[in-house]
Scaffold this motif. Structure first.
Motif, PDB file in Angstrom:
ATOM      1  N   GLY A  93       6.685  22.175  -2.758  1.00  0.00           N
ATOM      2  CA  GLY A  93       5.299  21.171  -2.831  1.00  0.00           C
ATOM      3  C   GLY A  93       4.747  20.414  -1.772  1.00  0.00           C
ATOM      4  O   GLY A  93       3.690  20.166  -1.307  1.00  0.00           O
ATOM      5  N   ILE A  94       5.957  19.574  -1.286  1.00  0.00           N
ATOM      6  CA  ILE A  94       5.549  18.560  -0.202  1.00  0.00           C
ATOM      7  C   ILE A  94       5.361  19.467   0.988  1.00  0.00           C
ATOM      8  O   ILE A  94       4.537  19.019   1.771  1.00  0.00           O
ATOM      9  CB  ILE A  94       6.962  17.530  -0.013  1.00  0.00           C
ATOM     10  N   LEU A  95       6.253  20.186   1.562  1.00  0.00           N
ATOM     11  CA  LEU A  95       6.080  21.005   2.618  1.00  0.00           C
ATOM     12  C   LEU A  95       4.642  22.110   2.574  1.00  0.00           C
ATOM     13  O   LEU A  95       4.084  22.154   3.587  1.00  0.00           O
ATOM     14  CB  LEU A  95       7.307  21.784   2.986  1.00  0.00           C
ATOM     15  N   LEU A  96       4.359  22.307   1.364  1.00  0.00           N
ATOM     16  CA  LEU A  96       3.225  23.148   1.293  1.00  0.00           C
ATOM     17  C   LEU A  96       1.929  22.150   1.514  1.00  0.00           C
ATOM     18  O   LEU A  96       0.872  22.981   1.856  1.00  0.00           O
ATOM     19  CB  LEU A  96       3.153  24.242  -0.110  1.00  0.00           C
ATOM     20  N   SER A  97       2.121  20.950   1.277  1.00  0.00           N
ATOM     21  CA  SER A  97       0.975  20.401   1.494  1.00  0.00           C
ATOM     22  C   SER A  97       0.084  20.197   2.798  1.00  0.00           C
ATOM     23  O   SER A  97      -0.951  19.974   2.966  1.00  0.00           O
ATOM     24  CB  SER A  97       1.277  18.722   1.055  1.00  0.00           C
ATOM     25  N   SER A  98       1.163  20.209   3.839  1.00  0.00           N
ATOM     26  CA  SER A  98       0.430  20.183   5.251  1.00  0.00           C
ATOM     27  C   SER A  98      -0.290  21.499   5.428  1.00  0.00           C
ATOM     28  O   SER A  98      -1.140  21.742   6.470  1.00  0.00           O
ATOM     29  CB  SER A  98       1.539  19.995   6.257  1.00  0.00           C
ATOM     30  N   LEU A  99       0.124  22.739   4.842  1.00  0.00           N
ATOM     31  CA  LEU A  99      -0.570  23.940   5.093  1.00  0.00           C
ATOM     32  C   LEU A  99      -1.890  23.870   4.123  1.00  0.00           C
ATOM     33  O   LEU A  99      -2.968  24.382   4.787  1.00  0.00           O
ATOM     34  CB  LEU A  99       0.289  25.000   4.638  1.00  0.00           C
ATOM     35  N   ALA A 100      -1.935  23.320   2.905  1.00  0.00           N
ATOM     36  CA  ALA A 100      -2.941  23.102   2.222  1.00  0.00           C
ATOM     37  C   ALA A 100      -4.014  22.285   2.765  1.00  0.00           C
ATOM     38  O   ALA A 100      -5.234  22.484   2.614  1.00  0.00           O
ATOM     39  CB  ALA A 100      -2.867  22.808   0.710  1.00  0.00           C
ATOM     40  N   ASP A 101      -3.595  21.152   3.543  1.00  0.00           N
ATOM     41  CA  ASP A 101      -4.410  20.194   3.788  1.00  0.00           C
ATOM     42  C   ASP A 101      -4.104  20.035   5.423  1.00  0.00           C
ATOM     43  O   ASP A 101      -3.551  19.051   5.742  1.00  0.00           O
ATOM     44  CB  ASP A 101      -4.266  19.115   3.034  1.00  0.00           C
ATOM     45  N   PRO A 102      -4.385  21.030   6.375  1.00  0.00           N
ATOM     46  CA  PRO A 102      -4.038  20.911   7.599  1.00  0.00           C
ATOM     47  C   PRO A 102      -4.554  19.848   8.597  1.00  0.00           C
ATOM     48  O   PRO A 102      -4.155  19.304   9.345  1.00  0.00           O
ATOM     49  CB  PRO A 102      -4.372  22.194   8.394  1.00  0.00           C
ATOM     50  N   ALA A 103      -5.968  19.271   7.956  1.00  0.00           N
ATOM     51  CA  ALA A 103      -6.474  18.109   8.629  1.00  0.00           C
ATOM     52  C   ALA A 103      -5.968  17.083   8.225  1.00  0.00           C
ATOM     53  O   ALA A 103      -6.445  15.893   8.745  1.00  0.00           O
ATOM     54  CB  ALA A 103      -8.058  18.311   8.606  1.00  0.00           C
ATOM     55  N   GLY A 104      -5.292  16.933   7.237  1.00  0.00           N
ATOM     56  CA  GLY A 104      -4.799  15.469   6.680  1.00  0.00           C
ATOM     57  C   GLY A 104      -5.544  14.502   5.999  1.00  0.00           C
ATOM     58  O   GLY A 104      -5.575  13.680   6.288  1.00  0.00           O
ATOM     59  N   ARG A 105      -6.804  15.298   5.476  1.00  0.00           N
ATOM     60  CA  ARG A 105      -7.833  14.496   4.895  1.00  0.00           C
ATOM     61  C   ARG A 105      -7.419  13.831   3.502  1.00  0.00           C
ATOM     62  O   ARG A 105      -7.930  12.845   3.299  1.00  0.00           O
ATOM     63  CB  ARG A 105      -9.154  15.162   4.599  1.00  0.00           C
ATOM     64  N   VAL A 106      -6.420  14.497   2.865  1.00  0.00           N
ATOM     65  CA  VAL A 106      -6.020  14.088   1.468  1.00  0.00           C
ATOM     66  C   VAL A 106      -4.737  13.403   1.881  1.00  0.00           C
ATOM     67  O   VAL A 106      -3.799  13.967   2.412  1.00  0.00           O
ATOM     68  CB  VAL A 106      -6.024  15.227   0.713  1.00  0.00           C
ATOM     69  N   GLY A 107      -4.672  12.125   1.197  1.00  0.00           N
ATOM     70  CA  GLY A 107      -3.469  11.356   1.643  1.00  0.00           C
ATOM     71  C   GLY A 107      -2.145  11.936   0.775  1.00  0.00           C
ATOM     72  O   GLY A 107      -1.208  12.182   1.387  1.00  0.00           O
ATOM     73  N   PRO A 108      -2.150  11.921  -0.610  1.00  0.00           N
ATOM     74  CA  PRO A 108      -1.061  12.377  -1.360  1.00  0.00           C
ATOM     75  C   PRO A 108      -0.468  13.984  -1.075  1.00  0.00           C
ATOM     76  O   PRO A 108      -1.305  14.699  -0.479  1.00  0.00           O
ATOM     77  CB  PRO A 108      -1.423  11.917  -2.808  1.00  0.00           C
ATOM     78  N   THR A 109       0.733  14.131  -1.441  1.00  0.00           N
ATOM     79  CA  THR A 109       1.143  15.627  -1.146  1.00  0.00           C
ATOM     80  C   THR A 109       0.686  16.219  -2.469  1.00  0.00           C
ATOM     81  O   THR A 109       0.195  15.484  -3.645  1.00  0.00           O
ATOM     82  CB  THR A 109       2.697  15.859  -0.933  1.00  0.00           C
ATOM     83  N   LEU A 110       0.787  17.615  -2.461  1.00  0.00           N
ATOM     84  CA  LEU A 110       0.337  18.399  -3.637  1.00  0.00           C
ATOM     85  C   LEU A 110       0.988  17.684  -4.993  1.00  0.00           C
ATOM     86  O   LEU A 110       0.191  17.688  -6.157  1.00  0.00           O
ATOM     87  CB  LEU A 110       0.693  19.878  -3.474  1.00  0.00           C
TER      88      LEU A 110
END
Length: 422
Positions: A97-114
């Motif tokens: 889930g942590i590693l997928l967060s950068s794919l789901a939010d590539p622009a880094g607009r959301v702070g927390p991980t999934l």
């Protein structure tokens, strides 16, 4: 990791103590934590849904995380159910889930991980299950995934990683200490139970076998001839048995109380009225029988009102009195062999019950009681003092050379005991 975690499970549960495990509340708290943090992760995702570049990827992962969390609640309910394989899969779910967060939010607009703070749950589970060393490994794995996902090694990411690491290691260490204390307590309880049983057996031996052997020795020596040889053998067996009792640190017991009726009350009917915890016996009755009945060889004096006590308590007190009277018969006789006079005094007071056994014998030389205990003659040590100590009471000897001995037995009253006449 599964095999090693399973080994940690075996070490943690190899010797459970009786009663509720001290770590069980931690498992219940972890179960609640996983549910609450799942709800938090879903709420954070819902609030930032429009900011995700690939929201459907986040939806898919969180749906899987929700199903995983709810289906695995039984696995975090106890150490037995939390297996090494589950912990490995749980950490995999967190790291994924942590590693997928950068794919789901590539622009880094959301702070927390999934998975957000849900990821601390698997690390805490490892800490509770396998101790602080595996907790350090699990937190390092999750921390590395967080730093890799962050990419910039920001201060907030480092702070979160350090917080999870310290918390999990602390929890793991506390659990290890609690388990060690639990095992120590379990061993202490077993030793105490074994010592109590040995003490009871030693008392029974002293109240029966040793007394018979001593009597055979005395009578055989007095009769002479073949009986003297029998008496000598009985004496040898008595010495050997006393040594065995003393060598096992058993605190023996005193002699049998006089009178067949008294014997019946103390032994044959020791557990009278089974199933009735409120059964009581008038202590005056037992002490009158111990004195040999009205007009018997021992003078009894007590209150006019009944002194009811729980049956086992009354019999234990009467057995201690019987042991004291046996000592009078055995050791307090006059130089010509005449028996010493003895008295029993029962006092029923609001705070405690006192039974005093007096005699007009030669008294006890200073240091004799300690010497007798060292020789394995434990009648005074535990047949009297030991019985009273089991009841929460005490026994005290007052002796004046040439003027006799007084044994004072004190038993504090406990809540629920009836006080007749008050």
């Amino acid at each position: 990791m599964a095999d090693k975690a399973q080994a940690g499970e075996d070490r943690g549960t190899a010797e459970p103590s009786s009663g509720i495990s001290v770590e069980q509340p931690l498992w219940r708290a972890l179960t609640g934590y996983r549910v609450v943090t799942l709800g938090y992760a879903l709420a954070v995702f819902a609030l930032g849904y429009r900011d995700y570049g690939r929201p459907l990827l986040g939806v898919g992962y969180l749906a899987l995380l929700t199903a995983w969390t709810l289906l695995t609640l039984p696995s975090v309910s106890s150490a037995e159910r939390c297996t090494g394989r589950f912990l490995t899969a749980d950490l995999t779910m967190a790291v994924s889930g942590i590693l997928l967060s950068s794919l789901a939010d590539p622009a880094g607009r959301v702070g927390p991980t999934l998975p957000s703070i849900w990821v601390a749950g698997p690390v805490i589970a490892v800490a509770i299950k396998s101790g602080w060393r595996w907790a350090a490994f699990g937190s390092a794995l999750v921390g590395a995934a967080n730093l890799l996902e962050d990419g910039h090694f920001s201060r907030s990411a480092l702070h979160n990683v350090l917080l999870v690491c310290v918390a999990s290691i602390a929890i793991g260490y506390v659990v290890e200490v609690a388990r060690a204390s639990e095992r120590t307590l379990a061993r202490a309880l077993r030793i105490e139970a074994a010592n109590r049983e040995r003490e009871r057996l030693a008392r029974d031996i002293h109240d029966s076998v040793l007394q018979v052997l001593a009597m055979v020795q005395r009578r055989g020596t007095a009769i002479g001839g073949e009986a003297a040889e029998l008496g000598r053998l009985a004496g040898d067996q008595e010495v050997a048995l006393r040594a065995l009792v003393t060598g096992q640190r058993q605190e023996g017991a005193g002699g049998p109380p006089p009178g067949a009726a008294f014997d019946g009350l103390l032994s044959g009917e020791r557990h009278a009225a089974p199933g009735d915890p409120d059964a009581e016996i008038d202590l005056r009755t037992l002490l009158t029988l111990a004195a040999g009945g009205p007009g018997g060889p021992v003078t009894y004096a007590g209150p006019g009102c009944p002194v009811p006590l729980p049956a086992d308590t009354a019999r234990t007190v009467a057995a201690a009195v019987g042991a004291a009277l046996d000592n009078v018969r055995s050791h307090a006789g006059g130089p010509a062999g005449e028996p010493a006079a003895a008295w029993i005094l029962l006092e029923d007071e609001p705070e405690e019950i006192t039974v005093t056994v007096r005699d007009d014998g030669p008294g006890i030389p200073e240091g004799r009681l300690a010497a007798a205990e060292a020789e394995g003659r434990m009648g005074a040590a535990l047949s009297i003092r030991g019985r009273m100590r089991e009841l929460g009471g005490s026994a005290r000897w007052i002796s004046v050379p040439g003027q006799g001995t007084e044994v004072e037995l004190r038993l504090p009253r406990k809540r629920g005991w009836k006080e007749a006449g008050r």
